[in-house]
Design a protein around this motif. Structure first.
Motif, short mmCIF file in Angstrom:
data_model
loop_
_atom_site.label_atom_id
_atom_site.label_comp_id
_atom_site.label_asym_id
_atom_site.label_seq_id
_atom_site.Cartn_x
_atom_site.Cartn_y
_atom_site.Cartn_z
N ASP A 279 0.81 -1.21 0.00
CA ASP A 279 0.00 0.00 0.00
C ASP A 279 0.85 1.27 0.00
N LYS A 280 0.16 2.37 -0.29
CA LYS A 280 0.77 3.71 -0.24
C LYS A 280 -0.11 4.58 0.65
N TYR A 281 0.53 5.50 1.35
CA TYR A 281 -0.15 6.42 2.25
C TYR A 281 0.26 7.83 1.90
N ILE A 282 -0.72 8.73 1.88
CA ILE A 282 -0.50 10.11 1.46
C ILE A 282 -0.69 11.06 2.64
N CYS A 283 0.23 12.01 2.79
CA CYS A 283 0.10 13.06 3.80
C CYS A 283 -1.01 14.01 3.34
N THR A 284 -2.01 14.20 4.19
CA THR A 284 -3.14 15.06 3.82
C THR A 284 -2.78 16.55 3.86
N LEU A 285 -1.65 16.88 4.45
CA LEU A 285 -1.24 18.29 4.49
C LEU A 285 -0.43 18.71 3.27
N CYS A 286 0.48 17.85 2.82
CA CYS A 286 1.37 18.27 1.73
C CYS A 286 1.37 17.35 0.52
N GLU B 184 1.50 -0.01 9.41
CA GLU B 184 1.23 -0.23 10.84
C GLU B 184 2.51 -0.51 11.62
N ASP B 185 3.60 -0.86 10.93
CA ASP B 185 4.88 -1.11 11.60
C ASP B 185 5.80 0.11 11.62
N VAL B 186 5.37 1.19 10.95
CA VAL B 186 6.12 2.45 11.01
C VAL B 186 5.92 3.02 12.42
N PRO B 187 6.98 3.49 13.07
CA PRO B 187 6.85 4.00 14.44
C PRO B 187 5.77 5.07 14.58
N GLU B 188 5.10 5.07 15.72
CA GLU B 188 4.02 6.03 15.98
C GLU B 188 4.52 7.48 16.02
N ASP B 189 5.81 7.66 16.30
CA ASP B 189 6.36 9.03 16.35
C ASP B 189 6.87 9.50 14.99
N PHE B 190 6.58 8.74 13.93
CA PHE B 190 6.95 9.11 12.57
C PHE B 190 6.30 10.45 12.21
N VAL B 191 7.05 11.30 11.54
CA VAL B 191 6.50 12.55 11.00
C VAL B 191 6.84 12.63 9.52
N CYS B 192 6.00 13.30 8.78
CA CYS B 192 6.20 13.47 7.35
C CYS B 192 7.56 14.12 7.11
N PRO B 193 8.41 13.52 6.28
CA PRO B 193 9.72 14.12 6.03
C PRO B 193 9.64 15.42 5.23
N ALA B 194 8.52 15.67 4.58
CA ALA B 194 8.37 16.89 3.79
C ALA B 194 7.84 18.06 4.60
N CYS B 195 6.85 17.80 5.50
CA CYS B 195 6.21 18.93 6.20
C CYS B 195 6.14 18.78 7.71
#
Length: 52
Positions: free
Chosen positions: A2-9, A31-42
């Motif tokens: 799957d792919k996931y899209i940041c709704t902000l950027c 679901e295995d990406v850490p919960e503290d993950f933040v978008c690298p772009a924004c």
């Protein structure tokens, strides 16, 4: 995979590609990406991403 899209950027996280610069190996499910993950772009938190 799957792919996931940041709704902000619009940044796209593709499970098959991962994000090696953040230590997330190719093939890592969202679901295995850490919960503290933040978008690298924004900097948006993980919960601002939606499945595409």
């Amino acid at each position: 995979m799957d792919k996931y899209i940041c709704t902000l950027c619009g940044y796209e996280y593709a499970e098959e590609a991962g994000l090696s610069e953040e230590g997330i190996e190719p093939g890592t499910k969202w679901e295995d990406v850490p919960e503290d993950f933040v978008c690298p772009a924004c900097g948006a938190p993980k919960d601002m991403f939606v499945k595409s």
